[in-house]
Design a protein around this motif. Structure first.
Motif, mmCIF file in Angstrom:
data_model
loop_
_atom_site.group_PDB
_atom_site.id
_atom_site.type_symbol
_atom_site.label_atom_id
_atom_site.label_comp_id
_atom_site.label_asym_id
_atom_site.label_seq_id
_atom_site.Cartn_x
_atom_site.Cartn_y
_atom_site.Cartn_z
ATOM 1 N N ARG A 1 0.939 -1.453 -0.029
ATOM 2 C CA ARG A 1 0.067 -0.171 0.073
ATOM 3 C C ARG A 1 0.850 1.196 -0.185
ATOM 4 N NH1 ARG A 1 -4.523 -0.777 4.515
ATOM 5 N NH2 ARG A 1 -5.127 1.061 3.590
ATOM 6 N N LEU A 2 2.108 1.251 0.349
ATOM 7 C CA LEU A 2 2.956 2.402 0.353
ATOM 8 C C LEU A 2 3.974 2.371 -0.570
ATOM 9 C CD1 LEU A 2 3.658 2.688 4.144
ATOM 10 C CD2 LEU A 2 1.892 3.912 3.041
ATOM 11 N N ALA A 3 4.460 3.622 -1.104
ATOM 12 C CA ALA A 3 5.534 3.650 -1.941
ATOM 13 C C ALA A 3 7.036 3.280 -1.225
ATOM 14 C CB ALA A 3 5.725 5.081 -2.327
ATOM 15 N N PRO A 4 7.811 2.700 -2.132
ATOM 16 C CA PRO A 4 9.098 2.103 -1.326
ATOM 17 C C PRO A 4 9.645 3.360 -0.388
ATOM 18 C CG PRO A 4 9.088 1.517 -3.489
ATOM 19 C CD PRO A 4 7.795 2.622 -3.542
ATOM 20 N N GLU A 5 9.542 4.302 -0.549
ATOM 21 C CA GLU A 5 10.204 5.474 -0.053
ATOM 22 C C GLU A 5 9.751 5.601 1.235
ATOM 23 O OE1 GLU A 5 11.409 6.333 -4.352
ATOM 24 O OE2 GLU A 5 9.563 5.927 -3.203
ATOM 25 N N VAL A 6 8.469 5.926 1.266
ATOM 26 C CA VAL A 6 7.408 6.166 2.427
ATOM 27 C C VAL A 6 7.695 4.849 3.298
ATOM 28 C CG1 VAL A 6 5.152 6.215 3.298
ATOM 29 C CG2 VAL A 6 5.834 7.619 0.987
#
Length: 816
Positions: free
Chosen positions: A283-288
């Motif tokens: 559900r989250l971008a890799p950076e997040v």
């Protein structure tokens, strides 16, 4: 002049005074700067060295705080800010590792001068390099380099001793180094030459065969030219091998490295798992996701470090160990506190994650206690059942839960509220903040101590009637009854005086005057920059209204600034009715031998163990009506050896295991069980042993092999290859620290002051070490009939064989 020791646990000294730096990251920062003393180190480099490749966002801010705190502790000019970064403003020769490095680079000395310098440098080493920082990122590279530096120095020193004709006495040290570094061929060559020059030609040739066997079987290579040439020279008794004329040394024995000795330790392990990492990744971008996991890791490291644990975090799975490298008597409580802070930290993270990203972290936490094998410097934090069991327990927890194993619960039950689970664990409901340690579960009337109570009451009476200051210190080992004596006194003083109370803690943020904050609550004393005059003024102002009893508990944990402050107040205060009452273990006088000496009105009492009759009476008071079998009564009295805490814990163990049950208003039992040693007692005794310097601990462990009673000549023979083995000095220190005592007679006899101390020292050794010590003891006794009988020799051989058989079975099981 400031001196920093890195070869061993980090230690900072100013002349004879040890400067304590309690927080691990601060210690790591100082070690990194010390390794590059006189050079500026950039903040980016420091952050990477201290936090690794993925530091938390707050790392730079934390670094600045650590630098500020170190400046307050060491002096503002010790750490300077340069354009290129931070610089530790001391000379390289003020850091033991850099001093040794420069010594090895020197080439302007005679062999005798160089040997003397090396001996001095190596004698001061107290353990493995960076032993207490072994798991910090910078140490993964620095520690092996320093280990190689130390080994090179020891190897050169042994070579110099042979060159100077001083081969007597170096063979045991060489054997120990060869055992630790079996592939180092030059060490084996030195050993062969030392054996040959000691008149042991056959042993020298056997040493070559052993070297060849190891190299061929384990590495598939033959010995190098140095070993082969030396073997041939020994076979033909080459004249070039003859020892040169001996050059007298100013030292007696070559110091041997403090080996990376494995030890058995009881630890408490915390596993904190993010159960929904996979869902977050979807559900989250890799950076997040990386930022979220870093913030979680930061919370874990902060909580664990605050309570003196060691942690590793990898992709949402955290493992923290409390009890390595040093054991504390309250490791289980520290672990529970850290776990609750981790849970609170996750809650704070969720407060931001849910509105920002629509996700939250599901943390499952478990805590397990048990025995592990720990080796300083190993990549693994610890090896043993608790490390694997805690992970399994965490999998059974629900989101937000903290589960305690039965072993952990038994250590902290007095300070937690829990609910049992169907699987036999305990769900933590609340950590009772108002109780800092163990609460008494079995209340009883006061027993003994009438003379000490009268002395304390008499001092208080003088304070009140003569309106004067008095410093009174109650000394005694852990569990001997200091708090009980003080409680009895305070009951009689209540209503006659204002009772002010502060407690020194064994760890936490470095706030030297924290106990005074508890006393005054910030109301009548400004603690920032507090002085003896301001403290005395605040106390005397209150004492003008009514007498004061100022109680400072556990003074042995106090930091030097607080001790300095209290001593000045005690020496200068007059004309006000103030009783400064302190409780402390005898350890206080190790750090502050002159405590109380500056005050004209100062006295102290030492609480000795209860007599057998008093222990019996304590048992009766605790139980009331009972039909406790005589054999169990005798066991409790003899095992406790006059320590009231031990009496209570042994009795409480019977209650907790339903062996002793309350029926119709009286305690009864129908069983005749083997009574296990309570984990609370084991933790207390083990922590006390673990605080010993390495050489004293080695002597204590070796002595435990002979039994509760042991003899100095036997111990001297057993520690011949141990680090810093000044047996007489170690025994004197152990007597002073109330761990052993001398016995009358001319045979150099000693005994452990308590059987539990002997048992804890013995059980801390790995099985292999026990087997080796029993074997060696059998040989020592067998060579001298005055030391023991053939039956004793056979007993120790049998014990060695049993341990080896146990190890063999374990290896077979593992391989199968």
């Amino acid at each position: 002049m400031l001196q920093i020791q890195l070869l061993g646990p980090l230690e900072v000294r100013d002349e004879e005074r040890v400067i304590e730096i309690r927080r691990r990251k601060q210690r790591a920062l100082l070690a990194v700067l010390a390794l590059r003393a006189g050079e500026a180190v950039s903040p980016d480099r420091l952050v990477e060295n201290i936090w690794g490749e993925s530091p938390p966002k707050t790392a730079r801010h934390a670094l600045e705080n650590y630098v500020s705190e170190l400046r307050r502790t060491l002096g503002r000019d010790v750490i300077r800010t340069e354009p290129a970064g931070y610089l530790l403003g001391i000379r390289p020769d003020q850091v033991d590792a850099l001093r040794l490095e420069r010594l090895l680079e020197r080439a302007d000395e005679t062999p005798a001068e160089r040997a003397a310098r090396l001996w001095d440098a190596l004698s001061a080493i107290r353990g493995q390099p960076l032993e207490d920082l072994a798991f910090e990122p910078f140490a993964l590279e620095a520690a092996p380099r320093l280990q190689e530096l130390e080994l090179a120095a020891r190897e050169e020193l042994f070579g110099l001793e042979l060159e100077l004709g001083r081969h007597e006495g170096i063979v045991p040290g060489l054997e120990a180094l060869v055992a630790a570094h079996p592939y180092r061929e030059h060490l084996r060559a030195l050993l062969m030459l030392g054996l040959y020059r000691s008149g042991r030609q056959a042993d020298a040739l056997a040493a070559y065969q052993d070297a060849r066997s190891v190299l061929v079987e384990e590495l598939g290579i033959d010995p190098g030219e140095e070993l082969q040439d030396l073997e041939r020279a020994i076979l033909r008794q080459d004249p070039s091998l003859k020892a040169p004329a001996r050059v007298t040394a100013r030292h007696a024995v070559v110091p041997v490295s403090a080996s990376r000795r494995p030890a058995r330790k009881t630890v408490t392990v915390v596993a904190a798992r993010l159960a929904n990492v996979g869902d977050l990744a979807e559900r989250l971008a890799p950076e997040v996701l990386r930022a979220v996991l870093d913030r979680y890791a930061d919370r874990v490291y902060s909580a664990v470090e605050r309570h003196s644990g060691t942690a590793r975090v990898d992709t949402g799975r955290a493992l923290a160990v409390f009890g390595v490298p040093a054991t504390h008597e309250d490791d289980a409580l520290r672990a529970v506190r850290a776990a609750t802070e981790i849970r609170e930290g996750v809650g704070l993270l969720n407060d931001g994650l849910l509105p920002e990203h629509g996700v939250f972290l599901e943390a499952r936490i478990a805590i397990e206690t048990g025995e592990v094998l720990f080796t300083p410097g190993d990549a693994e934090v610890a090896t043993g059942r608790p490390v694997t069991a805690v992970d399994e327990l965490a999998r059974t927890a629900r989101s937000g839960q903290i589960l305690l194993s039965d072993a952990t619960y038994s250590l902290v039950r007095d300070v937690v509220m829990t609910e049992p689970t169907p699987d036999g664990a305990y769900r933590l409901v609340e950590l009772r903040s108002e109780i800092d340690g163990r609460a008494l579960r079995l209340d009883a009337p006061f027993v003994g101590r009438r003379r000490q109570l009268a002395a304390l009451s008499g001092a208080f009476e003088s304070v009140v009637t003569e309106r004067t200051f008095h410093l009174f210190t109650v000394l005694g080992d852990a569990g001997v009854g200091k708090s009980r004596l003080v409680r009895e006194f305070l009951e009689s003083a209540r209503g006659l005086a204002a009772i002010l109370r502060g407690q020194c803690l064994p760890y936490g943020e470095s706030v030297p005057h924290r106990p005074l904050a508890e006393v005054f609550g910030g109301a009548s004393l400004e603690l920032e920059g507090v002085t003896a005059d301001s403290l005395r003024g605040a106390l005397e102002t209150q004492a003008a209204e009514r007498p004061i009893v100022l109680l400072i508990d556990d003074l042995h944990w106090a930091e030097p600034p607080l001790l300095d402050l209290l001593e000045v107040v005690a020496g200068e205060s007059r004309g006000a009715p103030i009783l400064l009452l302190c409780t402390a273990r005898p350890d206080l006088f190790e750090e502050r031998p002159s405590w109380g000496g500056a005050s004209p009105n100062s006295s102290s009492v030492l609480l000795e163990p209860l007599s057998e009759a008093e222990s019996e009476r304590l048992l009766d008071n605790l139980l009331g009506e009972s039909d406790l079998p005589g054999s169990i009564r005798d066991y409790i009295v003899s095992t406790s050896e006059g320590n009231p805490f031990f009496v209570e814990e042994l009795l409480a163990t019977l209650v907790d295991r339903d062996i002793l049950q309350r029926r119709e208003g009286r305690w009864t039992t129908t069983q005749m069980p083997a009574i296990p040693l309570p984990s609370t007692i084991r933790a207390l005794v083990s922590a006390r042993i673990d605080r010993l310097p390495e050489d004293e601990r080695v002597v204590l462990e070796v002595a435990s092999v002979e039994g509760k009673r042991f003899r100095r000549p036997v111990i001297a023979a057993l520690v011949v290859d141990k680090p810093g083995a000044d047996v007489d000095a170690c025994l004197a220190a152990l007597v002073r620290k109330e761990l052993v005592r001398g016995q009358p007679g001319d045979d150099g006899g000693f005994e452990f002051r308590h059987q539990l101390i002997r048992d804890a020292a013995y059980e801390s050794m790995p099985l292999q070490s026990r087997a080796e010590h029993h074997d060696r003891l059998a040989r020592v006794v067998g060579l001298d009939p005055q030391l023991g009988t053939d039956e004793l020799v056979e007993y120790h051989r049998d014990r060695a064989e049993r341990y080896r058989a146990e190890l063999g079975l374990a290896e077979d099981t593992a391989s199968g």
